[in-house]
Design an enzyme around this catalytic site. Structure first.
Site, mmCIF file in Angstrom:
data_model
loop_
_atom_site.group_PDB
_atom_site.id
_atom_site.type_symbol
_atom_site.label_atom_id
_atom_site.label_comp_id
_atom_site.label_asym_id
_atom_site.label_seq_id
_atom_site.Cartn_x
_atom_site.Cartn_y
_atom_site.Cartn_z
ATOM 1 N N ALA A 281 0.902 -1.050 -0.081
ATOM 2 C CA ALA A 281 0.108 -0.036 0.079
ATOM 3 C C ALA A 281 1.032 1.365 -0.031
ATOM 4 O O ALA A 281 1.186 1.823 0.959
ATOM 5 C CB ALA A 281 -0.685 0.008 1.264
ATOM 6 N N GLY A 285 4.152 7.211 -1.581
ATOM 7 C CA GLY A 285 5.490 6.973 -1.846
ATOM 8 C C GLY A 285 6.640 7.454 -0.682
ATOM 9 O O GLY A 285 7.825 7.329 -1.042
ATOM 10 N N GLY A 286 6.005 7.647 0.520
ATOM 11 C CA GLY A 286 6.678 8.367 1.412
ATOM 12 C C GLY A 286 7.965 7.106 1.918
ATOM 13 O O GLY A 286 9.353 7.445 1.978
ATOM 14 N N LYS A 287 7.420 5.921 2.182
ATOM 15 C CA LYS A 287 8.229 4.829 2.697
ATOM 16 C C LYS A 287 8.642 4.249 1.394
ATOM 17 O O LYS A 287 9.761 3.851 1.771
ATOM 18 C CB LYS A 287 7.342 4.099 3.566
ATOM 19 N N CYS A 404 -1.309 4.093 11.097
ATOM 20 C CA CYS A 404 -1.104 5.159 11.687
ATOM 21 C C CYS A 404 -2.576 5.532 12.541
ATOM 22 O O CYS A 404 -3.149 6.533 12.516
ATOM 23 C CB CYS A 404 -0.723 6.528 10.694
HETATM 24 C C1 LIG Z 1 -1.417 4.429 4.744
HETATM 25 S S1 LIG Z 1 -1.424 4.856 3.180
HETATM 26 C C2 LIG Z 1 -0.198 4.540 2.611
HETATM 27 C C3 LIG Z 1 1.075 5.483 2.617
HETATM 28 C C4 LIG Z 1 2.478 5.091 2.021
HETATM 29 N N1 LIG Z 1 2.902 3.892 2.339
HETATM 30 C C5 LIG Z 1 3.539 6.145 2.339
HETATM 31 O O1 LIG Z 1 4.215 6.203 3.186
HETATM 32 O O2 LIG Z 1 3.423 7.388 1.425
HETATM 33 C C6 LIG Z 1 -2.293 3.453 2.598
HETATM 34 C C7 LIG Z 1 -2.599 3.410 0.955
HETATM 35 O O3 LIG Z 1 -3.279 2.187 0.750
HETATM 36 C C8 LIG Z 1 -3.995 2.397 -0.482
HETATM 37 N N2 LIG Z 1 -5.031 1.271 -0.573
HETATM 38 C C9 LIG Z 1 -6.075 1.077 -0.078
HETATM 39 N N3 LIG Z 1 -6.768 -0.336 -0.292
HETATM 40 C C10 LIG Z 1 -5.930 -0.751 -0.846
HETATM 41 C C11 LIG Z 1 -5.531 -2.198 -1.582
HETATM 42 N N4 LIG Z 1 -6.697 -2.739 -1.638
HETATM 43 N N5 LIG Z 1 -4.529 -2.391 -2.176
HETATM 44 C C12 LIG Z 1 -3.457 -1.560 -2.411
HETATM 45 N N6 LIG Z 1 -3.715 -0.212 -1.734
HETATM 46 C C13 LIG Z 1 -4.589 -0.025 -1.148
HETATM 47 C C14 LIG Z 1 -4.489 3.863 -0.426
HETATM 48 O O4 LIG Z 1 -5.068 4.303 -1.677
HETATM 49 C C15 LIG Z 1 -3.502 4.504 0.395
HETATM 50 O O5 LIG Z 1 -2.680 5.240 -0.656
#
Ligand SMILES: C[S@@+](CC[C@H](N)C(=O)[O-])C[C@H]1O[C@@H](n2cnc3c(N)ncnc32)[C@H](O)[C@@H]1O
Length: 465
Positions: A281, A285-287, A404
């Site tokens: 997920a 792209g931060g991580k 989070c």
């Molecule tokens: C907590 S955020 C991720 C932040 C990211 N890891 C970062 O550090 O920038 C969760 C992400 O999960 C994505 N998401 C939601 N449901 C999903 C799925 N079924 N499969 C993949 N990604 C999903 C959302 O669009 C969102 O971008």
């Protein structure tokens, strides 16, 4: 009830203490109303604010700072403000014209929570009325004008102790009750931390492009006060607002916005150059970018996400940062084992989609938007993604599950469930740099009031060989 009313008035008066009288010019009135209106459509709200302030040319530093403070105050108090509007107009504000609703939210916030100059109230009445007339219909502006004096003399009328607590902590009662269950006596400190005005912006230095020292030097030469973070040495905090649009460091991908607790996740995952990593997920792209940096841009990262807009941002970020080992896959993370095959990854990051309840200090409007039913919905999705993550890992590989969120259903309870059905996984205990979770031994939590960062949960799992 009289007692509760007095207590609320005291709280409000205390908040106003020491604040300078607001002086908002007409263009500030228009910009604020438009920002509040756009915040209903554009998420996160900071983008709405940026768009409205640009349109109304809020370029002056002090005006921008004051309006920014007001904007976030309105976001944070939206539920309380809407209750006030309902008391005044007699209907749920959600059925009002959106421009009228936005203007009323601004007026309630300014008149109830801040001392202001008479010229400000006059600008709000006259220019506010003109502005919403131009956006909707003159009748809407006339209605706003007619009720304006009633609005600025409004005093809260709590109908129960629960409502009083909502005013005290600036959050809906279900949220407050959950925090009390989780934190007990620390509830007060928690709300103080998430409701205090945040003066520092957190960035991460991209060490593929520059050293921390070089970035610190550049920021200082721009006149910024900065401090290097003690827990994560590539995180730097900048005092006050920072104009990323005009920053060369940002444009060239030398820095990006990231909270300390987020950076800790990639460090715990501990990816090495040459490894195969799946980020289930990933956007924006931060991580992913941090993982690539820790891998010295060598190896392979598969980055899944389903959100078009966030993926676009991820592409831009990775390009700016000079990262070329990431393959972005716009697909549901549940399908990752089918797409990539089983047991292909040395590391899997599941920074799971969640309620984001740990970020309410940073995203102040979230507390009023969140619905309690969402927690269970999220937990189900997280479990599906955990199952996919388990399949992707090679024996001996490691999976970091992180959210989070503050809620146990999305955190410890998911990991307990996972370990029950996966006896080939073990928890690698975590207690550094934050605190072991009291709800599940070996997992870790970051708390806003203890660690001065967003609320975060971490569980590191190893697939037994
Ligand atoms: C907590 S955020 C991720 C932040 C990211 N890891 C970062 O550090 O920038 C969760 C992400 O999960 C994505 N998401 C939601 N449901 C999903 C799925 N079924 N499969 C993949 N990604 C999903 C959302 O669009 C969102 O971008």
């Amino acid at each position: 009830m009289e007692e509760l009313l007095n207590a609320i008035i005291q709280l409000i008066e205390k908040e106003k203490e020491g604040e300078k009288k607001l002086s908002i010019p007409p263009k500030g009135v228009r910009a604020l109303i438009e920002a509040v209106r756009l915040a209903e459509i554009i998420k996160p709200s900071q983008y709405a604010k940026r768009e409205a302030f640009k349109k109304h040319q809020i370029d002056e530093y002090y005006l921008n700072r004051m309006l920014t403070m007001l904007f976030y105050d309105i976001m944070k108090k939206q539920g309380l403000i809407d209750r006030a509007i309902e008391d005044i107009v007699g209907v749920n504000p959600l059925i009002l014209d959106p421009w009228l609703r936005a203007a009323l939210r601004v007026v309630i916030d300014v008149s109830l929570f801040h001392p202001s100059k008479p010229s400000t109230l006059k600008a709000l009445k006259w220019k506010g009325s003109d502005f919403i007339s131009s956006k909707t219909h003159p009748y809407v502006g006339m209605y706003y004008w007619d009720i304006f004096d009633k609005v600025i003399s409004y005093k809260p009328r709590p109908k129960s102790r629960d409502e009083f607590l909502e005013w005290k902590y600036t959050a809906p009662i279900w949220f407050i009750k959950r925090i009390k269950r989780l934190l007990g006596e620390e509830t007060e400190q928690f709300f103080q931390a998430v409701n205090s005005k945040h003066n520092w912006t957190s960035i991460r230095v991209n060490t593929l492009k520059a050293t921390v020292e070089e970035v610190v030097e550049t920021l200082r030469s721009e006149g910024k006060e900065v401090k290097v973070n003690e827990r994560v040495p590539t995180i730097v905090k900048i005092k006050g607002p920072y104009d990323f649009d005009r920053s060369k460091l940002f444009r060239e991908g030398t820095i990006l916005v990231q909270e300390e607790a987020s950076a800790v996740a990639s460090l715990i995952l501990d990816p090495k150059p040459g490894m195969t990593v799946v980020d289930l997920a990933a956007a924006p792209g931060g991580k992913t970018s941090h993982i690539a940096e820790l891998m010295k841009n060598k190896g392979k990262i598969y980055a899944f996400d389903i959100d078009e807009f966030r993926i676009k941002r991820m592409r831009e970020i990775l390009k700016r940062m000079g990262i070329n080992i990431v393959k972005i896959i716009k697909k549901n993370g549940r399908k990752a084992p089918k797409i990539l095959g089983k047991e292909i990854a040395d590391r899997v990051l599941l920074d799971a989609p969640c309620t984001s309840s740990g970020t309410i200090g940073k995203n102040p409007e979230l507390r009023w938007r969140l619905r309690e039913v969402k927690i269970q919905e999220m937990a189900e999705l997280q479990k599906d993604l955990l199952k996919a993550a388990a399949q992707l890992l090679k024996p001996g590989g490691r999976l970091l599950y992180a959210t989070c969120s503050l809620f146990p259903e999305e955190n410890e309870e998911n990991i307990e469930w996972f370990l029950e059905i996966h006896d080939n996984f073990r928890l690698i205990p975590l207690n550094d740099p934050y605190d072991e979770s009291p709800l599940l031994k070996g997992t870790m939590r970051a708390y806003p009031h203890r660690h001065n960062t967003i609320g975060f949960f971490y569980a590191l799992l190893e697939k037994v060989e």
